[in-house]
Structure formats: structure tokens, C-alpha cells
Design an enzyme around this catalytic site. Structure first.
Site, PDB file in Angstrom:
ATOM      1  N   GLY A  11      15.219  -3.496 -12.344  1.00 12.01           N
ATOM      2  CA  GLY A  11      15.321  -3.407 -13.803  1.00 12.01           C
ATOM      3  C   GLY A  11      16.666  -3.898 -14.296  1.00 12.01           C
ATOM      4  O   GLY A  11      17.290  -3.288 -15.173  1.00 12.01           O
ATOM      5  N   ALA A  14      18.378  -5.855 -18.418  1.00 14.35           N
ATOM      6  CA  ALA A  14      18.808  -5.263 -19.692  1.00 14.35           C
ATOM      7  C   ALA A  14      19.329  -3.858 -19.436  1.00 14.35           C
ATOM      8  O   ALA A  14      19.174  -3.302 -18.350  1.00 14.35           O
ATOM      9  CB  ALA A  14      17.647  -5.218 -20.694  1.00 14.35           C
ATOM     10  N   ARG A  36      10.998  -8.266 -14.188  1.00 15.88           N
ATOM     11  CA  ARG A  36       9.746  -8.983 -14.414  1.00 15.88           C
ATOM     12  C   ARG A  36       9.907 -10.158 -15.369  1.00 15.88           C
ATOM     13  O   ARG A  36       9.048 -11.022 -15.430  1.00 15.88           O
ATOM     14  CB  ARG A  36       8.694  -8.014 -14.966  1.00 15.88           C
ATOM     15  CG  ARG A  36       8.240  -6.963 -13.949  1.00 15.88           C
ATOM     16  CD  ARG A  36       7.173  -6.054 -14.528  1.00 15.88           C
ATOM     17  NE  ARG A  36       7.698  -5.296 -15.657  1.00 15.88           N
ATOM     18  CZ  ARG A  36       6.988  -4.989 -16.743  1.00 15.88           C
ATOM     19  NH1 ARG A  36       5.746  -5.389 -16.859  1.00 15.88           N
ATOM     20  NH2 ARG A  36       7.533  -4.279 -17.712  1.00 15.88           N
ATOM     21  N   TYR A 151       6.618  11.501 -18.760  1.00 16.35           N
ATOM     22  CA  TYR A 151       7.938  10.930 -18.508  1.00 16.35           C
ATOM     23  C   TYR A 151       8.844  11.970 -17.852  1.00 16.35           C
ATOM     24  O   TYR A 151       9.459  11.707 -16.808  1.00 16.35           O
ATOM     25  CB  TYR A 151       8.568  10.431 -19.807  1.00 16.35           C
ATOM     26  CG  TYR A 151       9.983   9.937 -19.612  1.00 16.35           C
ATOM     27  CD1 TYR A 151      10.232   8.784 -18.869  1.00 16.35           C
ATOM     28  CD2 TYR A 151      11.069  10.630 -20.132  1.00 16.35           C
ATOM     29  CE1 TYR A 151      11.530   8.333 -18.664  1.00 16.35           C
ATOM     30  CE2 TYR A 151      12.362  10.182 -19.935  1.00 16.35           C
ATOM     31  CZ  TYR A 151      12.586   9.035 -19.193  1.00 16.35           C
ATOM     32  OH  TYR A 151      13.877   8.593 -18.982  1.00 16.35           O
ATOM     33  N   PHE A 189      15.355   1.263 -24.300  1.00 18.08           N
ATOM     34  CA  PHE A 189      14.552   2.427 -23.935  1.00 18.08           C
ATOM     35  C   PHE A 189      13.661   2.911 -25.081  1.00 18.08           C
ATOM     36  O   PHE A 189      12.444   3.063 -24.922  1.00 18.08           O
ATOM     37  CB  PHE A 189      15.467   3.562 -23.470  1.00 18.08           C
ATOM     38  CG  PHE A 189      14.738   4.832 -23.124  1.00 18.08           C
ATOM     39  CD1 PHE A 189      14.164   5.002 -21.877  1.00 18.08           C
ATOM     40  CD2 PHE A 189      14.631   5.863 -24.057  1.00 18.08           C
ATOM     41  CE1 PHE A 189      13.487   6.172 -21.557  1.00 18.08           C
ATOM     42  CE2 PHE A 189      13.959   7.028 -23.748  1.00 18.08           C
ATOM     43  CZ  PHE A 189      13.382   7.198 -22.499  1.00 18.08           C
TER      44      PHE A 189
END
Length: 255
Positions: A11, A14, A36, A151, A189
Site C-alpha cells: 500500500g 499514498a 494496485r 473494520y 482513508f
């Protein structure tokens, strides 16, 4: 002269991942950046130079993870620090109304993706006699709140997995750290969680001074640069404008 370590960041295009990449790069580390979004990876590869190796990677795909790591060039193949940063929240609805597809994405990314990367990279660390795994969590993994269901549950898993992983590694020099940020701004986020609603995402941070991505990167870097005999088990950090609250009590009519 000691060779700079290799840091593998998921990840990385960013937010926390990019800030962590820049922080370790400032030390002359070699960095494998994963994500990705190929266009962002390509741009970062050009910007950051030869100390960075970019690979398109969906951590939810176990074969993709195993193949990408197996095919790393020699200069980047002996991974010293794994930062399992890829993760996300989707939606804020209560459990009864949440989208199960959103739950699947969170479980696949936050839990299974982290396990795939760990399981693939860990044997090499043990064999080389060095290594550090940093798992990015959240205060949501410890402090519950309405709408945090899957989450928060996924980050609670990451917290406990990190502790059990460290227990498995007793007798080896491989270290494990769990980092749990609180309210953090300057990342994607909330935009991801609120599915592109920029106004709502901005309102999350209104009239606050949240943690920055650089604050989180600094905590990861600090944990990873302690003396080799020191293991930082867990870091929980919040901005001063945030604190754990009291337990909720519903006061209604008796039935």
C-alpha cells in the site's frame, strides 16, 4: 560497511505507505513499493530512483503475492523489514445494514493480505537471522465505536496476530511490531471509507489537528531502528484532540 536494509512496503502509493517509503529512503534503504495503481507506481519509480523497486501487487491474491516476492531482483530479494500497510475501511453503517461485499474486501485486504505477505516473507528472515515485521493496525482494533464492526474486527485480528507471531518467533532475532494510529489526516482513508464523498471525508477532520502520515512514518521508523535486542511490541498513538471515551449507556424506558 553495513549494507542498507531492504524494506518491503505494501500500500505504498499514498498515505502512510508513501510516507513510510520516503522516511526509510532518507536513510539510504532499498525499498520495494507495492500497490494496485500501476500509474502511481510508475511515477514513484521515476521520482524516487534506483533505490526503489516498484511492483504491481494485489495483496488479496495469494498467488500474486508469492509470485511477486519470488521474482524480486537480487538487490531487493533479501527483505529485512516488512511493513504490512495495505488496508482500508469501507462504510460506516451498523452491522445489520452494512454491505457484506464491503466486509469481504476488508477481511481479504486487512487480514488475508497481511497473512499472505507475512507467510511468504517470514521464512527468509528466519533463515538469514534478521528481520522485522511491522503490522499497521488502528485504535479501532481496541476501542469499539458504532459502524466500526468489520473494520475494527479486522484490526483486532491484526493486533492479536502480531502478538502471536512474536510468540512463535521466540528464540529468533526476528522482531514484530504492531502500530495503531488514531485520527489521521492527509491520507485517502476517509475518502475510501465514504466511497468518494469528499465533503463527508473532509468533515471527519474539521476543527481538529489530526496525526499526519509523517507522524506515523516516524513511529514505524523509530520502532525499526531500535537496537537489535529491543522489540517494540506495540505503539498506539493519537493526536491530543482525541482520547478514548466512556462506555456507551443507552437510557430508555423500561419494558
Amino acid at each position: 560497511m553495513q549494507t542498507p536494509p531492504v524494506v518491503f512496503v505494501t500500500g505504498a502509493t499514498a498515505g502512510f505507505g508513501l510516507a513510510i517509503t520516503r522516511r526509510f529512503l532518507a536513510d539510504g534503504c532499498r525499498i520495494v513499493i507495492c500497490g494496485r495503481r500501476v500509474d502511481r507506481l510508475d511515477a514513484l519509480q521515476k521520482e524516487l530512483g534506483d533505490l526503489v523497486h516498484a511492483i504491481p501487487l494485489d495483496v488479496r491474491d495469494r498467488e500474486d503475492v508469492e509470485g511477486a516476492i519470488a521474482s524480486l531482483p537480487p538487490a531487493f530479494s533479501d527483505i529485512d523489514i516488512l511493513v504490512n500497510n495495505a488496508g482500508l475501511a469501507l462504510g460506516t453503517l451498523s452491522a445489520a445494514h452494512a454491505e457484506v461485499d464491503d466486509w469481504d474486501v476488508m477481511v481479504d485486504t486487512n487480514i488475508k493480505g497481511l497473512m499472505y505477505c507475512t507467510h511468504t516473507i517470514l521464512p527468509g528472515m528466519i533463515a538469514r537471522g534478521r528481520g522485522h515485521i511491522v503490522n499497521m493496525g488502528s485504535v479501532a482494533g481496541e476501542f469499539a465505536y458504532p459502524g466500526g464492526n468489520a473494520y475494527g474486527g479486522s484490526k483486532a485480528f491484526v493486533r492479536q496476530f502480531s502478538k502471536n507471531l512474536r510468540a512463535d518467533l521466540i528464540g529468533t532475532p526476528v522482531r514484530v511490531t504492531y502500530v495503531a494510529p488514531g485520527l489521521s489526516g492527509g491520507t485517502e482513508f476517509s475518502q475510501v471509507r465514504l466511497k468518494g464523498d469528499e465533503a463527508k471525508a473532509a468533515s471527519v477532520y474539521q476543527d481538529t489537528q489530526p496525526l499526519s502520515a509523517d507522524d506515523i512514518a516516524d513511529s514505524v521508523h523509530w520502532a525499526a531502528t531500535r537496537p537489535a535486542h529491543v522489540n517494540i511490541n506495540e505503539i498506539t498513538l493519537m493526536p491530543v484532540c482525541q482520547a478514548p471515551g466512556p462506555m456507551a449507556v443507552h437510557r430508555g424506558a423500561k419494558k
